[in-house]
Motif scaffolding. Structure first.
Motif, PDB file in Angstrom:
ATOM      1  N   HIS A 145      -4.396   1.230   6.552  1.00 39.58           N
ATOM      2  CA  HIS A 145      -4.634  -0.150   6.487  1.00 39.58           C
ATOM      3  C   HIS A 145      -4.200  -0.962   7.621  1.00 39.58           C
ATOM      4  O   HIS A 145      -3.183  -0.365   8.319  1.00 39.58           O
TER       5      HIS A 145
ATOM      6  N   ARG B 126       0.759  -1.343   0.176  1.00 40.20           N
ATOM      7  CA  ARG B 126       0.026  -0.231   0.030  1.00 40.20           C
ATOM      8  C   ARG B 126       0.977   1.406  -0.023  1.00 40.20           C
ATOM      9  O   ARG B 126       0.397   2.176  -0.423  1.00 40.20           O
ATOM     10  N   ASP B 127       2.034   1.265   0.459  1.00 36.72           N
ATOM     11  CA  ASP B 127       3.025   2.228   0.704  1.00 36.72           C
ATOM     12  C   ASP B 127       4.141   1.939  -0.019  1.00 36.72           C
ATOM     13  O   ASP B 127       4.996   1.086   0.209  1.00 36.72           O
TER      14      ASP B 127
ATOM     15  N   ARG C 213       0.137   6.857   7.111  1.00 39.06           N
ATOM     16  CA  ARG C 213      -0.336   7.482   5.831  1.00 39.06           C
ATOM     17  C   ARG C 213      -1.404   6.842   5.031  1.00 39.06           C
ATOM     18  O   ARG C 213      -2.135   7.597   4.427  1.00 39.06           O
ATOM     19  N   ARG C 214      -1.500   5.428   4.975  1.00 38.50           N
ATOM     20  CA  ARG C 214      -2.650   4.578   4.461  1.00 38.50           C
ATOM     21  C   ARG C 214      -3.732   4.368   5.382  1.00 38.50           C
ATOM     22  O   ARG C 214      -4.963   4.216   4.880  1.00 38.50           O
TER      23      ARG C 214
ATOM     24  N   VAL D  83       7.326   3.014   0.983  1.00 39.07           N
ATOM     25  CA  VAL D  83       8.415   2.726   1.754  1.00 39.07           C
ATOM     26  C   VAL D  83       8.744   1.360   1.671  1.00 39.07           C
ATOM     27  O   VAL D  83       9.972   1.075   1.822  1.00 39.07           O
TER      28      VAL D  83
ATOM     29  N   GLY E 112       3.254   2.129   6.245  1.00 42.74           N
ATOM     30  CA  GLY E 112       2.054   3.189   6.038  1.00 42.74           C
ATOM     31  C   GLY E 112       0.827   2.757   6.609  1.00 42.74           C
ATOM     32  O   GLY E 112      -0.094   3.540   6.606  1.00 42.74           O
TER      33      GLY E 112
END
Lengths: 137, 301
Positions: free
Chosen positions: B102, A59-60, B99-100, A62, B132
């Motif tokens: 989830h 999802r990210d 940030r996300r 990083v 995130g």
């Protein structure tokens, strides 16, 4: 000779933050991000080594950046590219691909001429970086 | 110095900040959809308040580094730890601390490998996925097996600790499990204890709570209890609690699922006489009393 292949190749090399933003764009679009490396930058070389499986469930960005750091640590002297594969129906191909690491010294290519019958000449290019030595030596 | 002065001069409306973040909605739904758990809710409110203040401080340039947000949720099974972790991820996301937003829920199997050299890639894979967002490790104490000194769990623990320390802005880790075993786990892994800022304890549900949860579950599925069934169910809850493997709301949900099964059988048996809509939505006392919890006749109301 600076290799220009893929997106952004006529720009200065992307910084890590810029790479991260591109990766996030890929992930937001649901593309699988893959990392590949090679010592042979020949433009027709489609067989780059994969660094782990493509990352399709992140999802990210990083997470990808951690892998990028790992592949740079392991193969800092090679070309490394990052690509985003769109698996949606009707596309099923790489949507973005750019170089994220290059060796300190890029020797470029040698042009080989082969004389054929009737004064024809065949041309081929060979990357100096692959000369004489197999990869990893 | 100029920064200090500007900080003094700026007046901040914390309430407005809270409303703007949308956290109130999450807290509201937490109150509406989760029965009981009063101490948990008040802890979550405290944490949310802390986060709002922290965010305002950050906007004013007062906070130097990201706060440690790792948490541990302790309590018996079925007390809502995973559900609350989901809400927590939402809160953290709305306040901009992840940030996300989830939630990646894992257990020992997802982190620890079977062979030498298998664990690190597995753990890193999970961490990558959770970046995130929030990593929820259920029954975290299984990571540490003191009886086997060559257990690979230790390797996973070390990787986790490193990420929890160095990538605090990328990932929040929530450990969950039984209170007593978690306490033992923290005692033998002081590294974890010192990196976890918030300990939240989930109490068992009271019988009244469980009845309210039953109503909530059944309403959502368009069922209702007849008066007899309600009585039988409250009797069931009291009895079930004394039996082994009681898992609070989860046991209750399973009991209700089985009651629906029996209701369906009963309806089929009575199908020749014709059934009404009312029959379809009503669970009768017999559907619940047939449970093996009422082993002997004497236990029945």
């Amino acid at each position: 000779m600076r290799i220009t292949q893929g997106c952004f190749s006529f720009l200065p090399d992307l910084t890590d933050d810029q790479i991260k933003a591109q990766v996030q764009y890929c992930l937001d679009n649901g593309w699988a991000v893959g990392l590949e490396y090679t010592d042979d930058p020949h433009p027709r070389n489609t067989y780059w080594e994969m660094w782990g499986p493509p990352m399709f469930d992140l999802r990210d960005a990083v997470g990808v950046m951690t892998e990028l750091k790992a592949v740079r640590d392991a193969h800092g002297g090679s070309y490394i590219r990052l690509s985003g594969f769109d698996n949606s129906h009707g596309c099923e191909s790489v949507k973005i691909s750019f170089i994220v690491n290059r060796p300190a010294k890029e020797p470029g290519f040698r042009l080989d001429r082969t004389e054929g019958p009737g004064r024809t000449i065949g041309y081929s290019i060979v990357a100096y970086s692959t000369q004489d030595m197999p990869a990893d030596e | 110095m100029s920064e200090d002065r500007s900080a003094d001069e700026v007046t901040i409306d914390l309430q407005a900040e809270l409303e703007k973040s949308g956290v109130l909605e999450v807290l509201g739904s937490l109150d509406a959809e989760l029965v009981g758990l009063a101490p948990v809710k008040s802890r979550i409110r405290q944490i949310a308040a802390l986060l709002v203040v922290e965010r305002v401080r950050r906007q004013l340039g007062l906070a130097a580094e990201p706060p440690s947000l790792h948490m541990s949720f302790t309590g018996n099974p079925g007390t809502g730890k995973t559900t609350v972790a989901q809400r927590m991820a939402d809160i953290l996301h709305r306040l901009g601390f992840v940030r996300r937003g989830h939630l990646v829920a894992v257990t020992r199997d997802d982190l620890v490998g079977q062979y030498i050299g298998h664990t690190a890639p597995k753990t890193k894979e999970v961490l990558k996925k959770a970046m995130g967002g929030v990593l929820f490790i259920d029954e975290a104490y299984y990571l540490y097996r003191p009886e086997n000194e060559r257990d690979y769990g230790q390797e996973a623990i070390e990787i986790l600790l490193q990420v929890m320390e160095n990538q605090r802005e990328d990932l929040v880790v929530i450990l969950a499990g039984y209170a007593d075993r978690m306490a033992r786990f923290f005692n033998s892994n002081p590294g974890f204890r010192s990196r976890i800022a918030h300990h939240v304890d989930f109490p068992d549900y009271t019988d009244g709570d469980l009845m309210a949860i039953a109503d909530l579950i059944l309403t959502r599925q368009n069922y209702r209890l007849s008066d007899g069934a309600r009585e039988a169910l409250s009797c069931y809850v009291g009895l079930r609690r004394t039996q082994p493997h009681f898992a609070n709301a989860r046991s209750l949900r399973n009991a209700l699922d089985r009651a629906r099964l029996r209701q369906a059988t009963r309806l089929f048996a009575a199908a020749s006489t014709g059934i009404s809509t009312n029959d379809l939505i009503t669970l009768e006392a017999d559907d619940i009393l047939a449970s093996r919890v009422f082993g002997d006749e004497s236990a029945r109301p």
